[in-house]
Design a protein around this motif. Structure first.
Motif, PDB file in Angstrom:
ATOM      1  N   ALA A  25       0.696 -10.280 -26.478  1.00 24.57           N
ATOM      2  CA  ALA A  25       1.216 -10.689 -25.165  1.00 24.57           C
ATOM      3  C   ALA A  25       2.621 -10.157 -24.912  1.00 24.57           C
ATOM      4  O   ALA A  25       2.986  -9.872 -23.773  1.00 24.57           O
ATOM      5  CB  ALA A  25       1.207 -12.210 -25.052  1.00 24.57           C
ATOM      6  N   VAL A  26       3.424 -10.016 -25.968  1.00 31.92           N
ATOM      7  CA  VAL A  26       4.782  -9.477 -25.828  1.00 31.92           C
ATOM      8  C   VAL A  26       4.764  -7.956 -25.987  1.00 31.92           C
ATOM      9  O   VAL A  26       5.411  -7.226 -25.222  1.00 31.92           O
ATOM     10  CB  VAL A  26       5.738 -10.120 -26.861  1.00 31.92           C
ATOM     11  N   ALA A  27       4.016  -7.466 -26.963  1.00 29.81           N
ATOM     12  CA  ALA A  27       4.007  -6.028 -27.255  1.00 29.81           C
ATOM     13  C   ALA A  27       3.412  -5.202 -26.117  1.00 29.81           C
ATOM     14  O   ALA A  27       3.949  -4.148 -25.765  1.00 29.81           O
ATOM     15  CB  ALA A  27       3.243  -5.766 -28.551  1.00 29.81           C
ATOM     16  N   GLY A  28       2.315  -5.671 -25.536  1.00 28.84           N
ATOM     17  CA  GLY A  28       1.647  -4.899 -24.476  1.00 28.84           C
ATOM     18  C   GLY A  28       2.559  -4.556 -23.308  1.00 28.84           C
ATOM     19  O   GLY A  28       2.716  -3.374 -22.967  1.00 28.84           O
ATOM     20  N   PRO A  29       3.194  -5.553 -22.680  1.00 25.88           N
ATOM     21  CA  PRO A  29       4.099  -5.239 -21.565  1.00 25.88           C
ATOM     22  C   PRO A  29       5.283  -4.349 -21.985  1.00 25.88           C
ATOM     23  O   PRO A  29       5.692  -3.469 -21.224  1.00 25.88           O
ATOM     24  CB  PRO A  29       4.582  -6.617 -21.097  1.00 25.88           C
ATOM     25  N   ALA A  30       5.803  -4.574 -23.193  1.00 23.19           N
ATOM     26  CA  ALA A  30       6.930  -3.747 -23.663  1.00 23.19           C
ATOM     27  C   ALA A  30       6.497  -2.293 -23.814  1.00 23.19           C
ATOM     28  O   ALA A  30       7.232  -1.374 -23.426  1.00 23.19           O
ATOM     29  CB  ALA A  30       7.472  -4.300 -24.978  1.00 23.19           C
ATOM     30  N   LEU A  31       5.322  -2.076 -24.350  1.00 27.91           N
ATOM     31  CA  LEU A  31       4.833  -0.708 -24.530  1.00 27.91           C
ATOM     32  C   LEU A  31       4.565  -0.029 -23.191  1.00 27.91           C
ATOM     33  O   LEU A  31       4.896   1.144 -23.019  1.00 27.91           O
ATOM     34  CB  LEU A  31       3.573  -0.707 -25.396  1.00 27.91           C
ATOM     35  N   ARG A  32       4.008  -0.770 -22.256  1.00 37.07           N
ATOM     36  CA  ARG A  32       3.744  -0.180 -20.936  1.00 37.07           C
ATOM     37  C   ARG A  32       5.041   0.180 -20.214  1.00 37.07           C
ATOM     38  O   ARG A  32       5.139   1.220 -19.574  1.00 37.07           O
ATOM     39  CB  ARG A  32       2.902  -1.137 -20.086  1.00 37.07           C
ATOM     40  N   ALA A  33       6.053  -0.685 -20.340  1.00 39.63           N
ATOM     41  CA  ALA A  33       7.332  -0.456 -19.657  1.00 39.63           C
ATOM     42  C   ALA A  33       8.265   0.462 -20.441  1.00 39.63           C
ATOM     43  O   ALA A  33       9.259   0.940 -19.905  1.00 39.63           O
ATOM     44  CB  ALA A  33       8.026  -1.792 -19.403  1.00 39.63           C
ATOM     45  N   LYS A  34       7.949   0.674 -21.740  1.00 39.00           N
ATOM     46  CA  LYS A  34       8.813   1.438 -22.655  1.00 39.00           C
ATOM     47  C   LYS A  34      10.191   0.789 -22.800  1.00 39.00           C
ATOM     48  O   LYS A  34      11.194   1.438 -23.052  1.00 39.00           O
ATOM     49  CB  LYS A  34       8.949   2.896 -22.242  1.00 39.00           C
ATOM     50  N   ARG A  35      10.212  -0.530 -22.589  1.00 39.50           N
ATOM     51  CA  ARG A  35      11.406  -1.333 -22.804  1.00 39.50           C
ATOM     52  C   ARG A  35      10.949  -2.792 -22.870  1.00 39.50           C
ATOM     53  O   ARG A  35       9.817  -3.107 -22.492  1.00 39.50           O
ATOM     54  CB  ARG A  35      12.449  -1.128 -21.707  1.00 39.50           C
ATOM     55  N   PHE A  36      11.814  -3.656 -23.333  1.00 44.58           N
ATOM     56  CA  PHE A  36      11.429  -5.061 -23.430  1.00 44.58           C
ATOM     57  C   PHE A  36      11.516  -5.732 -22.063  1.00 44.58           C
ATOM     58  O   PHE A  36      12.525  -5.631 -21.385  1.00 44.58           O
ATOM     59  CB  PHE A  36      12.294  -5.787 -24.457  1.00 44.58           C
ATOM     60  N   VAL A  37      10.427  -6.377 -21.705  1.00 41.98           N
ATOM     61  CA  VAL A  37      10.307  -7.100 -20.443  1.00 41.98           C
ATOM     62  C   VAL A  37       9.629  -8.442 -20.740  1.00 41.98           C
ATOM     63  O   VAL A  37       9.001  -8.600 -21.782  1.00 41.98           O
ATOM     64  CB  VAL A  37       9.478  -6.295 -19.403  1.00 41.98           C
ATOM     65  N   PRO A  38       9.739  -9.416 -19.840  1.00 39.76           N
ATOM     66  CA  PRO A  38       9.052 -10.683 -20.069  1.00 39.76           C
ATOM     67  C   PRO A  38       7.547 -10.432 -20.323  1.00 39.76           C
ATOM     68  O   PRO A  38       6.999  -9.508 -19.726  1.00 39.76           O
ATOM     69  CB  PRO A  38       9.277 -11.456 -18.776  1.00 39.76           C
ATOM     70  N   PRO A  39       6.987 -11.170 -21.234  1.00 38.94           N
ATOM     71  CA  PRO A  39       7.433 -12.425 -21.820  1.00 38.94           C
ATOM     72  C   PRO A  39       8.368 -12.300 -23.026  1.00 38.94           C
ATOM     73  O   PRO A  39       8.644 -13.316 -23.676  1.00 38.94           O
ATOM     74  CB  PRO A  39       6.126 -13.107 -22.218  1.00 38.94           C
TER      75      PRO A  39
END
Length: 188
Positions: A25-39
């Motif tokens: 849940a945390v890794a997926g959005p970070a990988l898509r954005a190529k930066r840390f994003v919520p959650p």
């Protein structure tokens, strides 16, 4: 004799790779954005570790709940050194540690089989006051290394240690400014 406290990492002149384990849940959005994003939480300390094998020990090779995805986070060396310059050892006076923007602790480095070695690996806790700087200014790239972790783990469990060893990321001594080394107990 191996120096007890040195930073071993995959690094170049401009960047250093640190590892973190997260839930999908945390890794997926970070990988898509190529930066840390919520959650991803910007409200609590995040621990970064330049030792791949130490994180493998900590996450049980991506098998622990909430640590199923292993991210290689490439950050700028200037940010790494900035974090270390503000760090306090977790063994310091508790009132000093409580106020520190960055925490550093040394834990036994691990072999590929998970055995404690006779030297230590650094763990760096980036506090709330620097989290946004870490996430928005220091991070250069985020890569999912979970498939490699799973392959190494399978080879290791299958008794093919030499093949597994060849897949480990290259880690070598990463120098830090002398004043930082002295304050954090990093061997010369």
């Amino acid at each position: 004799m191996t120096p007890q406290h040195r930073i071993r990492a995959d690094h170049d002149a401009r960047t250093i790779v640190v590892y973190q384990a997260y839930s999908p849940a945390v890794a997926g959005p970070a990988l898509r954005a190529k930066r840390f994003v919520p959650p991803f939480s910007f409200n609590r300390m995040t621990w970064i570790k330049p030792s791949f094998l130490w994180l493998m020990h900590r996450s049980n090779w991506a098998q622990k709940s909430g640590q199923e995805r292993i991210l290689a986070v490439r950050i700028i060396r200037a940010g790494w050194e900035e974090a270390l310059s503000q760090a306090v050892l977790t063994t310091a006076d508790p009132s000093v540690v409580a106020q520190a923007p960055v925490h550093v602790q040394w834990d036994p480095e691990r072999s590929m089989r998970g055995a404690a070695l006779n030297h230590y690996s650094i763990q760096v806790g980036i506090g709330r006051g620097l989290i946004r700087t870490f996430a928005e200014e220091w991070v250069v790239d985020i890569t999912d290394v979970t498939p490699t972790v799973q392959k190494i783990a399978a080879l290791r469990q299958g008794g093919r240690s030499a093949q597994a060893q060849r897949l480990l990321p290259p880690e070598r001594i990463c120098p830090v400014p002398p004043a930082v080394a002295k304050r954090l107990g990093i061997d010369a």
